[in-house]
Design a protein around this motif. Structure first.
Motif, PDB file in Angstrom:
ATOM      1  N   SER A  76       0.852  -1.185   0.000  1.00 40.60           N
ATOM      2  CA  SER A  76       0.000   0.000   0.000  1.00 40.60           C
ATOM      3  C   SER A  76       0.893   1.241   0.000  1.00 40.60           C
ATOM      4  N   LEU A  77       0.377   2.368   0.500  1.00 39.99           N
ATOM      5  CA  LEU A  77       1.119   3.631   0.417  1.00 39.99           C
ATOM      6  C   LEU A  77       2.517   3.542   1.028  1.00 39.99           C
ATOM      7  N   VAL A  78       2.604   2.981   2.233  1.00 38.35           N
ATOM      8  CA  VAL A  78       3.887   2.980   2.940  1.00 38.35           C
ATOM      9  C   VAL A  78       4.837   1.958   2.348  1.00 38.35           C
ATOM     10  N   GLY A  79       4.323   0.790   1.979  1.00 36.21           N
ATOM     11  CA  GLY A  79       5.185  -0.201   1.338  1.00 36.21           C
ATOM     12  C   GLY A  79       5.734   0.294   0.011  1.00 36.21           C
ATOM     13  N   LEU A  80       4.871   0.919  -0.791  1.00 34.24           N
ATOM     14  CA  LEU A  80       5.323   1.459  -2.080  1.00 34.24           C
ATOM     15  C   LEU A  80       6.328   2.594  -1.881  1.00 34.24           C
ATOM     16  N   SER A  81       6.098   3.424  -0.868  1.00 31.17           N
ATOM     17  CA  SER A  81       7.053   4.492  -0.571  1.00 31.17           C
ATOM     18  C   SER A  81       8.392   3.903  -0.153  1.00 31.17           C
ATOM     19  N   SER A  82       8.359   2.842   0.643  1.00 31.96           N
ATOM     20  CA  SER A  82       9.595   2.165   1.040  1.00 31.96           C
ATOM     21  C   SER A  82      10.353   1.689  -0.189  1.00 31.96           C
ATOM     22  N   SER A  83       9.636   1.106  -1.134  1.00 31.33           N
ATOM     23  CA  SER A  83      10.264   0.621  -2.363  1.00 31.33           C
ATOM     24  C   SER A  83      10.880   1.771  -3.159  1.00 31.33           C
ATOM     25  N   LEU A  84      10.125   2.870  -3.294  1.00 32.67           N
ATOM     26  CA  LEU A  84      10.633   4.014  -4.038  1.00 32.67           C
ATOM     27  C   LEU A  84      11.890   4.582  -3.386  1.00 32.67           C
ATOM     28  N   PHE A  85      11.863   4.773  -2.072  1.00 34.04           N
ATOM     29  CA  PHE A  85      13.009   5.376  -1.392  1.00 34.04           C
ATOM     30  C   PHE A  85      14.230   4.464  -1.446  1.00 34.04           C
ATOM     31  N   LEU A  86      14.038   3.165  -1.257  1.00 29.68           N
ATOM     32  CA  LEU A  86      15.166   2.229  -1.368  1.00 29.68           C
ATOM     33  C   LEU A  86      15.685   2.180  -2.799  1.00 29.68           C
ATOM     34  N   GLY A  87      14.771   2.165  -3.758  1.00 30.87           N
ATOM     35  CA  GLY A  87      15.179   2.117  -5.157  1.00 30.87           C
ATOM     36  C   GLY A  87      16.000   3.322  -5.558  1.00 30.87           C
ATOM     37  N   ARG A  88      15.601   4.489  -5.096  1.00 26.16           N
ATOM     38  CA  ARG A  88      16.359   5.710  -5.393  1.00 26.16           C
ATOM     39  C   ARG A  88      17.790   5.621  -4.864  1.00 26.16           C
ATOM     40  N   LEU A  89      17.956   4.869  -3.783  1.00 21.02           N
ATOM     41  CA  LEU A  89      19.280   4.728  -3.176  1.00 21.02           C
ATOM     42  C   LEU A  89      20.047   3.531  -3.734  1.00 21.02           C
ATOM     43  N   GLY A  90      19.459   2.862  -4.722  1.00 23.78           N
ATOM     44  CA  GLY A  90      20.152   1.758  -5.379  1.00 23.78           C
ATOM     45  C   GLY A  90      20.130   0.451  -4.614  1.00 23.78           C
ATOM     46  N   ILE A  91      19.221   0.287  -3.665  1.00 22.22           N
ATOM     47  CA  ILE A  91      19.166  -0.919  -2.849  1.00 22.22           C
ATOM     48  C   ILE A  91      18.168  -1.906  -3.465  1.00 22.22           C
ATOM     49  N   ARG A  92      18.660  -3.069  -3.862  1.00 22.11           N
ATOM     50  CA  ARG A  92      17.781  -4.106  -4.401  1.00 22.11           C
ATOM     51  C   ARG A  92      16.828  -4.593  -3.311  1.00 22.11           C
ATOM     52  N   HIS A  93      15.612  -4.889  -3.709  1.00 20.62           N
ATOM     53  CA  HIS A  93      14.626  -5.338  -2.733  1.00 20.62           C
ATOM     54  C   HIS A  93      13.477  -6.029  -3.444  1.00 20.62           C
ATOM     55  N   MET A  94      12.701  -6.755  -2.686  1.00 19.32           N
ATOM     56  CA  MET A  94      11.471  -7.368  -3.187  1.00 19.32           C
ATOM     57  C   MET A  94      10.315  -6.876  -2.326  1.00 19.32           C
ATOM     58  N   LEU A  95       9.205  -6.551  -2.968  1.00 21.76           N
ATOM     59  CA  LEU A  95       7.979  -6.180  -2.273  1.00 21.76           C
ATOM     60  C   LEU A  95       6.920  -7.229  -2.587  1.00 21.76           C
ATOM     61  N   VAL A  96       6.246  -7.745  -1.555  1.00 24.01           N
ATOM     62  CA  VAL A  96       5.141  -8.674  -1.768  1.00 24.01           C
ATOM     63  C   VAL A  96       3.870  -8.085  -1.171  1.00 24.01           C
ATOM     64  N   GLU A  97       2.797  -8.197  -1.919  1.00 24.89           N
ATOM     65  CA  GLU A  97       1.494  -7.670  -1.512  1.00 24.89           C
ATOM     66  C   GLU A  97       0.433  -8.719  -1.861  1.00 24.89           C
ATOM     67  N   LYS A  98      -0.393  -9.092  -0.877  1.00 26.06           N
ATOM     68  CA  LYS A  98      -1.345 -10.177  -1.089  1.00 26.06           C
ATOM     69  C   LYS A  98      -2.480  -9.795  -2.034  1.00 26.06           C
ATOM     70  N   HIS A  99      -2.816  -8.515  -2.110  1.00 24.79           N
ATOM     71  CA  HIS A  99      -3.883  -8.103  -3.018  1.00 24.79           C
ATOM     72  C   HIS A  99      -3.385  -8.063  -4.466  1.00 24.79           C
ATOM     73  N   ALA A 100      -4.338  -8.090  -5.385  1.00 22.55           N
ATOM     74  CA  ALA A 100      -3.974  -8.183  -6.796  1.00 22.55           C
ATOM     75  C   ALA A 100      -3.452  -6.884  -7.382  1.00 22.55           C
ATOM     76  N   GLY A 101      -3.757  -5.767  -6.741  1.00 19.17           N
ATOM     77  CA  GLY A 101      -3.319  -4.485  -7.280  1.00 19.17           C
ATOM     78  C   GLY A 101      -3.428  -3.393  -6.244  1.00 19.17           C
ATOM     79  N   THR A 102      -3.310  -2.171  -6.699  1.00 21.00           N
ATOM     80  CA  THR A 102      -3.356  -1.015  -5.799  1.00 21.00           C
ATOM     81  C   THR A 102      -4.787  -0.743  -5.350  1.00 21.00           C
TER      82      THR A 102
END
Length: 544
Positions: free
Chosen positions: A17-43
């Motif tokens: 959701s909002l916070v998980g996606l923000s976590s992904s964006l902020f880590l991605g900007r810093l070049g940190i590889r990561h995986m995000l898993v979300e049980k729902h099918a979409g946003t």
């Protein structure tokens, strides 16, 4: 370890959701590889959580997403203020406030501003931005279990479309899995706070006639106070799509099934004061307002962010903003540790900084619900009384008395009574417009991937010391001289004095963290700036 895993990543994020996606964006900007898993099918499909405060928008600005979010939110760009009235046909309504930024004073503090972007519009933007970087984002994927050891976290995840199970090995896990967080429960982390405050059902509906009745009252939310039809009305497109939050009383035996389309239509007609209003119900979603804060924000290699760490009353949108700022705080610290220029002890400062803030902010959110007489909320005696900090101060004037800062006053409150952003350690660094290579930027635009040391024309020794310390400690530390002279990298606009703005002298220096908070400040020149700066950085980054 010799065990084979299906996936190996530095960071696993659970929750998209909002916070998980923000976590992904902020880590991605810093070049940190990561995986995000979300049980729902979409946003998210439901229009909620629309208030993005100025501090959140500053973070999205630096992350390159601000303009895209503004574009997604353009339909509500002209909506301001909160109206309270017995019905929309009542001319005796009262504006609790008519403009978010009266007097346009916000521009003195920030290059950004508040933005109304509903969660169903914001999440797709964040998803698009996050996918441009280093993340592997997987929807319809549920984490079933996890175990952590001294070296990392092992999780079992399930693809809900195929039923396939796989193992993920990560150095760290970010729990963005919501207020009922299975991860927090698995860790046995309890809560503090009063708990449930009230319950509402959020009803989305279409009505073409309602726009004419609302007229030119472009509110953010309108609190409708008719006892037989109270609710909080929010425009979605100012034309025919609307949301109303109505009270729900499960403590009286009321169930969601009781909210039939017929009942919802009649409630909306009573709330608006228009008995013949055209109403078509398009959706219903229950939600619970609560004030809870986790007793701990971390357990070894697992970190709680957003609703998994804190629940807040929705009035003021403090919860989502606090969660996004949680994500930003832990992201730069994880990046520093994973890249090897900070010790694991830096991660301990996440809880030191964010937990006290959540306690203060959640109390302020509950108080604001009292002030606004939020439908369905019957507060306990004494809740919401006394002098309260203003919205802007809560949003961006908070401070970190303890954590990855040196020289902060530990006796001061986390949220002060009034805004004070003068370069004090532990506060968000001041905003100044400057020219860099002929381009106009805010000083806040400098803070994302590295520590930054600011000094002036008389601070040449600081500038040279920063370069040597960065090399000695193999860390990310950039230095800028702020002055109108030819050797300066940053030229203040309109003759502004950077030292005065940052609370130091012409020969002093200010050290700012990657998240834009002042880490340390020198009032003036020192005999051995390199040794001083070396000691400061070593202390902040906690190598032990």
């Amino acid at each position: 370890m010799n065990e084979e895993f299906d996936h190996r990543v530095p960071v696993l994020i659970v929750g998209g959701s909002l916070v998980g996606l923000s976590s992904s964006l902020f880590l991605g900007r810093l070049g940190i590889r990561h995986m995000l898993v979300e049980k729902h099918a979409g946003t998210s499909m439901h229009p909620r959580g629309r208030g993005n405060n100025v501090r959140t928008m500053e973070l999205f600005r630096v992350a390159g997403a601000e303009q895209r979010i503004k574009d997604a939110a353009s339909i509500l760009a002209g909506n301001h203020g909160i109206l309270q009235t017995s019905s929309l046909t009542d001319d005796e309504g009262e504006w609790l406030f008519k403009k978010i930024d009266p007097g346009d004073t916000l521009a003195r503090f920030s290059p950004s501003t508040w933005c109304l972007c509903s969660q169903n519009d914001l999440e797709p933007v964040l998803l698009t931005c996050a996918r441009e970087y280093t993340g592997d984002l997987r929807y319809s994927t549920q984490m079933l279990s996890f175990e952590q050891d001294a070296e990392g976290v092992t999780a079992i995840v399930k693809n809900r479309d195929t039923g396939e199970h796989s193992t993920v090995r990560a150095d760290y896990l970010i729990a963005a899995d919501g207020p009922r967080s299975p991860i927090r429960e698995r860790l046995g982390i309890g809560h503090t706070g009063p708990g449930d405050l009230f319950h509402n059902v959020s009803i989305t509906f279409d009505s073409r006639e309602l726009a004419d009745i609302v007229g030119d009252r472009r509110f953010i939310v309108c609190y409708l106070t008719d006892p037989d039809g109270d609710g909080a009305l929010l425009p979605v497109d100012n034309r025919e799509k609307w949301v109303i939050h109505v009270p729900w009383h499960p403590d009286r035996g009321e169930t969601l099934e009781d909210f039939t389309d017929e009942r919802c239509v009649e409630h909306i007609k009573k709330a608006t004061g228009v008995s013949g209003l055209d109403v078509r119900i398009t959706g219903k979603a229950p939600w619970h307002a609560a004030e809870r804060v986790a007793e701990r924000y971390a357990d070894r290699r697992v970190f709680l962010v957003g609703d998994s760490a804190h629940e807040m009353s929705p009035t003021g949108a403090f919860g989502s903003n606090t969660g996004i700022q949680d994500a930003h705080n832990i992201a730069w610290k994880l990046a520093a540790v994973l890249e090897g220029w900070a010790g694991p002890g830096l991660l301990e400062t996440y809880e030191m900084e964010r937990l006290p803030l959540a306690r203060a902010t959640s109390a302020r959110a509950s108080a604001r619900s009292v002030e606004h007489s939020h439908p369905g909320y019957a507060p306990a005696p004494g809740v919401g009384g006394g002098r309260q900090s203003g919205m802007l101060t809560v949003a961006m004037g908070y401070r970190y008395p303890r954590g990855a800062v040196l020289g902060a006053d530990s006796e001061l409150p986390v949220v002060p009574e009034r805004m004070q952003l003068g370069g004090e350690p532990g506060t968000r660094a001041p905003h100044m417009w400057v020219r860099r290579s002929g381009k106009r930027i805010s000083t806040l635009d400098l803070y994302e991937r590295s520590f930054v040391l600011l000094s002036g024309a008389e601070g040449k020794d600081w500038h040279a010391a920063a370069s040597r310390v960065a090399e000695q400690l193999s860390l990310r530390l950039d230095a800028y001289r702020v002055d109108s002279g030819p050797e300066a990298e940053l030229a203040p606009e309109n003759g502004a004095d950077w030292a005065e703005v940052h609370g130091t002298t012409a020969g002093g220096a200010v050290l700012v963290r990657p998240d834009g908070f002042v880490a340390w400040r020198a009032a003036g020149p020192v005999p051995e700036p390199e040794a001083v700066l070396h000691e400061v950085m070593t202390s902040l980054l906690r190598p032990a």
